[in-house]
Design an enzyme around this catalytic site. Structure first.
Site, PDB file in Angstrom:
ATOM      1  N   GLU A 214       0.866  -1.170   0.000  1.00  0.00           N
ATOM      2  CA  GLU A 214       0.000   0.000   0.000  1.00  0.00           C
ATOM      3  C   GLU A 214       0.909   1.228   0.000  1.00  0.00           C
ATOM      4  OE1 GLU A 214      -3.068  -0.107  -0.473  1.00  0.00           O
ATOM      5  OE2 GLU A 214      -3.538  -2.204  -0.077  1.00  0.00           O
ATOM      6  N   CYS A 248      -1.916   9.475   2.521  1.00  0.00           N
ATOM      7  CA  CYS A 248      -1.457   8.839   1.279  1.00  0.00           C
ATOM      8  C   CYS A 248      -2.378   9.129   0.102  1.00  0.00           C
ATOM      9  CB  CYS A 248      -1.302   7.335   1.482  1.00  0.00           C
ATOM     10  SG  CYS A 248      -2.828   6.482   1.943  1.00  0.00           S
TER      11      CYS A 248
END
Length: 463
Positions: A214, A248
């Protein structure tokens, strides 16, 4: 050369693997019991987590710790608990007419011991949600926490005391992280930068360990000529101020249609000039992170670019950095080469949707893409033609908090998914099962008539 610390990590893994093999497939009821205990432990440590996060960051707003870190964690754990029984059911498959009356299905079994490497920006959610998902799938877990959040880590250790038989916590710097990823886990789950993700992937490859990455990515916002500009401005200001842009999926750059460009820029500047209505807002993690972002802005200004500051750069501090706009930066600048991960936003004027997509494709594949338009054709164009981890239309960031949506990147923004059933499957092995009768009639038929069966199958399938 192995160190004493390496040996300690190996011993921890050995103990977990031995514990897993004692009970390699646990019941749904036992797994849910563990999730309920974890959820309860988090709720019992609210005050400590808020205080710890405040200590680890230059400044951490309670809103970010409670609403953006703890609430999504508890929400995801609740969703997993409610749906786990359904997810664990065997997935029936058809054997095909040629293999009747045999039965076929997929049984989702645990992988074993999962190594999880968590980042610092949301230290609660990004450690405990993958951990809870791995536990729900029946695994044991080794959790590597970020060295940047020692106070939060201490509270997480206390929370995880309720899972002492299922999870061990590891702390240390980047070198410990690499050593950690070199261990022969049954699966590794990493959240962090693309640069470090590549190193983790290389380390895992030595042991053929499956990996979920991720990663970050330069997430774009596309603003077309029919967009609600007021909403876009509000959403952008919220996204770049929440957690001080250290998210993110925070937008890195905005691609604005030329017909609404001037209106958009004017309204965005006016909104960012206003004092933050929240009494307390999160700052950058440390002065080092502040220096990195300041260097990006200084490089842009040194190249003669237009740079706008909501707060003068010379007075910006880690806990009060302001929001900064960079207009039309070339691809070679640091603000376009790296994920910003802070309150800096790049602004581009585009002629149409195709122009916007060409700019996006010239950078690394984004983790998220944000599209503001009511035009269904444009929405479908982005859905089917633009590679990105996830797509949010006329909103920003909120998709990550939806417990029933998978989350993950593609290409340089990572691979593999978690959240909801996709996360359960990530941490499970889908074992194909084929069951036939113990009677030997089919075996005898193959033994005596295989040449005829071959001709029949050729006629049925290959003619």
């Amino acid at each position: 050369m192995k160190t004493e610390h390496d040996s300690a990590l190996e011993q921890l893994l050995f103990r977990l693997k031995a514990a897993y093999l004692e009970q390699p497939y646990t019941s749904c009821a036992l797994r849910v019991e563990k999730l309920v205990a974890l959820k309860s432990a988090i709720a019992n440590h609210i005050t400590e987590l808020v205080s710890a996060a405040q200590s680890d960051f230059s400044h951490r707003a309670e809103l970010d710790t409670v609403m953006a870190d703890m609430v999504p964690t508890v929400n995801h754990i609740g969703h997993i608990s409610r749906n786990l029984k359904k997810w664990m059911k065997p997935d029936k498959r058809s054997p095909g007419i040629e293999f009747l009356p045999s039965q076929t299905y997929i049984e989702y079994v645990p992988k074993g011991v999962v190594g999880i490497i968590a980042p610092w920006n949301y230290p609660i959610q990004l450690s405990l949600v993958p951990l809870a998902t791995a536990i729900a799938a029946g695994n044991k877990v080794m959790l590597k926490l970020s060295e940047y959040t020692p106070n939060v880590n201490k509270v997480i250790r206390s929370i995880l005391a309720c899972l002492s038989e299922d999870c061990v916590v590891v702390e240390g710097d980047g070198q410990v992280g690499i050593r950690f990823s070199e261990l022969p886990f049954d699966h590794v789950f990493f959240t962090g930068s693309t640069h470090v993700g590549r190193k983790v992937y290389q380390a895992c490859a030595k042991n053929l360990v499956p990996v979920t990455l991720e990663l970050g990515g330069k997430s774009p916002v596309i603003v077309l000529n029919d967009a609600n500009i007021d909403k876009v401005v509000l959403d952008l200001a919220f996204a770049k101020r929440m957690n001080c842009g250290q998210i993110c999926v925070a937008p890195d750059y905005v691609l604005v249609h030329q017909t609404v460009y001037e209106q958009f820029v004017h309204k965005l500047k006016e909104h960012l000039k206003r004092p933050n209505k929240y009494e307390s807002s999160t700052g950058l993690l440390t002065d080092d992170h502040k220096s990195r972002l300041a260097a990006m802005l200084q490089q842009a200004e040194s190249k003669g670019l237009e740079v706008w500051h909501s707060k003068p750069l010379e007075t910006a501090t880690a806990d009060d950095f302001g929001v900064h706009l960079v207009f039309d930066p070339p691809s070679g600048l640091q603000v376009m080469q790296e994920e910003v991960f802070g309150p800096i936003l790049n602004i581009f004027k585009v002629t149409d949707l195709e122009h916007a997509q060409s700019i996006i494709r010239s950078t690394e594949t984004p983790l998220a893409c944000y599209l503001y338009t009511e035009n269904k054709c444009a929405q479908n164009d982005i859905k089917y033609r633009l590679a990105c981890g996830s797509l949010s239309i006329n909103d920003m960031l909120l998709h990550v908090a939806v417990a029933d949506l998978p989350f993950g990147g593609v290409g340089s923004s990572g691979f593999g998914q978690y959240h909801s059933i996709e996360g359960f499957k990530t941490f499970s092995h889908g074992k194909g099962v084929f069951i036939s009768s113990a009677h030997a009639w089919r075996s005898k038929m193959f033994d005596k008539y295989s040449h005829i069966i071959g001709k029949v199958l050729t006629w049925l399938y290959l003619k």
